[in-house]
Design a protein around this motif. Structure first.
Motif, PDB file in Angstrom:
ATOM      1  N   SER A  54      38.077  33.529 -45.280  1.00  0.00           N
ATOM      2  CA  SER A  54      37.117  32.580 -45.814  1.00  0.00           C
ATOM      3  C   SER A  54      35.713  33.109 -45.611  1.00  0.00           C
ATOM      4  O   SER A  54      35.460  33.928 -44.730  1.00  0.00           O
ATOM      5  N   ALA A  55      34.804  32.613 -46.421  1.00  0.00           N
ATOM      6  CA  ALA A  55      33.409  32.974 -46.250  1.00  0.00           C
ATOM      7  C   ALA A  55      32.836  32.307 -45.006  1.00  0.00           C
ATOM      8  O   ALA A  55      31.837  32.748 -44.475  1.00  0.00           O
ATOM      9  N   LEU A  56      33.458  31.237 -44.537  1.00  0.00           N
ATOM     10  CA  LEU A  56      32.965  30.496 -43.377  1.00  0.00           C
ATOM     11  C   LEU A  56      33.881  30.694 -42.177  1.00  0.00           C
ATOM     12  O   LEU A  56      35.096  30.607 -42.296  1.00  0.00           O
ATOM     13  N   THR A  57      33.273  30.948 -41.033  1.00  0.00           N
ATOM     14  CA  THR A  57      34.022  31.055 -39.781  1.00  0.00           C
ATOM     15  C   THR A  57      33.532  29.970 -38.832  1.00  0.00           C
ATOM     16  O   THR A  57      32.463  29.383 -39.046  1.00  0.00           O
ATOM     17  N   CYS A  58      34.293  29.736 -37.783  1.00  0.00           N
ATOM     18  CA  CYS A  58      33.924  28.680 -36.839  1.00  0.00           C
ATOM     19  C   CYS A  58      32.552  28.918 -36.211  1.00  0.00           C
ATOM     20  O   CYS A  58      31.786  27.976 -36.033  1.00  0.00           O
TER      21      CYS A  58
END
Length: 122
Positions: free
Chosen positions: A30-34
């Motif tokens: 994903s383009a977003l990580t935690c």
């Protein structure tokens, strides 16, 4: 005594941020990580801890994060991060966190809870 209370608050903040940082989903591409969620949600920390009001900057962070999730894959990744962070909190704090989107007038397609099935997020 006041120093101890401040040290405890700092320790709690560090623990909450650590929960967010170590919860990356390596199998989810994903383009977003935690760890990318932290700047968006950091302004909400005093509200979650009960040491401050729900602020415009908290709502702006939640709105900006919601706007950044452009597809189902991003929304699932964010859901999984928030789900794991919710499991690191007490029940009372989890209820406060889950109520933030609606109090900010933001509609997200899932409930922030340790029991949310993020695989069903569209």
């Amino acid at each position: 005594m006041a120093g101890f209370k401040n040290d405890a608050k700092i320790a709690i903040n560090v623990l909450l941020i650590a929960c967010l940082l170590v919860m990356s989903q390596p199998r989810v591409v994903s383009a977003l990580t935690c760890d990318e969620l932290v700047p968006y949600l950091w302004p909400c920390m005093t509200y979650v801890e009960g040491t401050g009001p729900l602020t415009d900057s908290c709502c702006k962070g939640v709105k900006d994060l919601n706007d950044k999730t452009k597809n189902s894959q991003d929304r699932r990744a964010v859901c999984n991060c928030l789900k794991k962070a919710a499991s690191c909190n007490s029940v009372a704090k989890s209820k406060i966190v889950s109520g933030i989107p609606s109090k900010c007038g933001i509609n997200i397609p899932y409930t922030i809870s340790s029991s949310t099935d993020c695989s069903k997020v569209k």
